[in-house]
Design an enzyme around this catalytic site. Sequence first.
Site: not given
Lengths: 327, 322
Positions: A129, A60
């Site tokens: 998450h 990322e």
Amino acid sequence: MKSMRYREAVREAIAEEMERDSRVFLMGEEVAQYQGAYKVSEGLLERFGEKRIIDTPITEAGFAGIGIGAAIVGLRPIIEFMTWNFSAVAFDQLLNNAAKLRQMSGGQLSVPIVFRGPNGSARQVGSQHSHSMEHFYVHVPGLKVVAPATPADAKGMLKAAIRDDDPVLFLESETLYSVKGDVPEGDYVVPFGKGRIAREGKDCTLISYSRMVHVCLEAAEALAAKGIDCEVIDLRSLRPLDEEILVQSISKTHRAVVAYEGWPYGGVGAEVVDRIQRLAFDELDAPILRVTTLDVPMPYNAKLEQHVIPQADRVIAAVEAVTYRRD
Amino acid sequence: MKEAKTALEMYRMMQLIRRFEEEAARAYSLGKIGGFLHLYIGQEAIAVGAAHALEATDSVVTTYRDHGIALARGMTSNAGMAELFGKVTGCSKGLGGSMHFFDKEHRMYGGHGIIGSHLPLAAGIAFASKYTGDGGVTMVFYGDGAASIGATHEGMSLAALWKLPIVFVCENNQYSMGTSLERSISVTDMSTKADAYGMAKDRFVAEDVFEVRDRLKVAIERARRGEGPTLVEILTYRYRGHSMSDPAKYRTKEEVEDHKRRDALNRLRADLDASTDTRAAAEALDASVEAEVAESIRFADASPEPTADLLEATTYVGEFAR
């Protein structure tokens, strides 16, 4: 008007902007061959080829930084985070590069980039998450943050984001991807900084964005049956924030509840409350309440998860409190 | 001597960088410059060799120790010194400071203060060159202290995977702030990091600016041919502390003196002094450098400060998002 799902609206915005502008490309994990972890980019590889629909390894910070570097020299990247949770490992790129390059170069550089992906809770995906990352990012000058709730806004605002010359963080929701709605045909662009009245009412203003707009509409229906007529505002854009729509609605209802995902300490809801008390203090007949995710990491257990995520019953209770129907 | 004209050009730029920074250090001690000031003194051969190896259409990105490559790429001393003084005539309008020199015209994209974070950014500039086919190569500089952090490796990993036209230059000055190489990394030959990514590599000591130029040129041409990135580790030494607040007590005077004896600027000057013509030319260049640096101090001192109206205008391109 054309009826489509939220994920199709996002896809159509990407495809139309890629047709319009060869500088636009999509990069992220599983966006190409796998057709998108949530199938947002389904079919785009076949349509635009691997030069413009680009699979990345799990990096990322790496691909967020590559997008920013490409943007300062004139490309217009769309960077997909498989979920916004994973943007945490690229936080430095967003905070220190995307948001700062313009000012620290004395205005020489601009960063026309879109970061997008699903945000907030999904279903039983656990504490790492389920983050609502907008609360971290709205704090940062140099960034724009938007979170549409409907397919029409998803399409119109993503097109605006791709055309914007500043970095835009575009927050979708896993639980919204299958929601259907009418989307205007043609080159439909929704400008930032304008909220939307999702439901008109006169007794209390419910302020929300993204998935929680739908929860607020559900709560408003239940409250209508009890004789409380709620106005529901969909903020759509979090930075910039539409102050005018807030003041207008509060001037009518004199009461407000802000309902959103995210922890109660600080964040978007606290900002909304601050703006209202500064701009419409004399209009208020009750303290503004917030309905948020509970102040704990998200549990896996399904019942506990639903307990932690804000639900319609908590919105209803808050509206009853500010309208003095209950203590 | 070989390439006398180029030798004189490179000498002038190395001398300019050194004298610019010596005067900046003096201005710092007088309180004219605030915050951090990281000096490049001792490492000039790398920036100057690199600038002579690159084309004007290529791009550079570097760390916060950025004055050298900015000047070598063509930034004026006035714009650099005014930036250090926090003046609106500075390269970044006095909003960036020592660590954030930017010069879009000369494709010098900063000046970055977060260790390693600029490597993915530089890979993005290289990505854009590949995407548009503009033929440009990006050169990114980083220190030995950046060799362990994650972003460095993500940048290299993606650049190698996609064969981006980029050259990674590790300026190994042996110290990550006050921590010596041996104490900060398990494998001190940092060019070997290239092996993990299947990248080409090179490693040498920056004692001869011509060698720096020629060996970087090999890597640049490899990138331009589409054969992917190269990691070039260049061993060097900074004579000053990490920043102005660092007395550098973690190393001995003998160690510093030993490096100064092998100074690339002195070596080049000695070569120029070997012939009467080039010696006279070098002396003339010294005088022009002194005049240029003195003028930059005068210019920076006399320049106005940036005003508050610049702040919001440089935060967003469009309307301020509040």
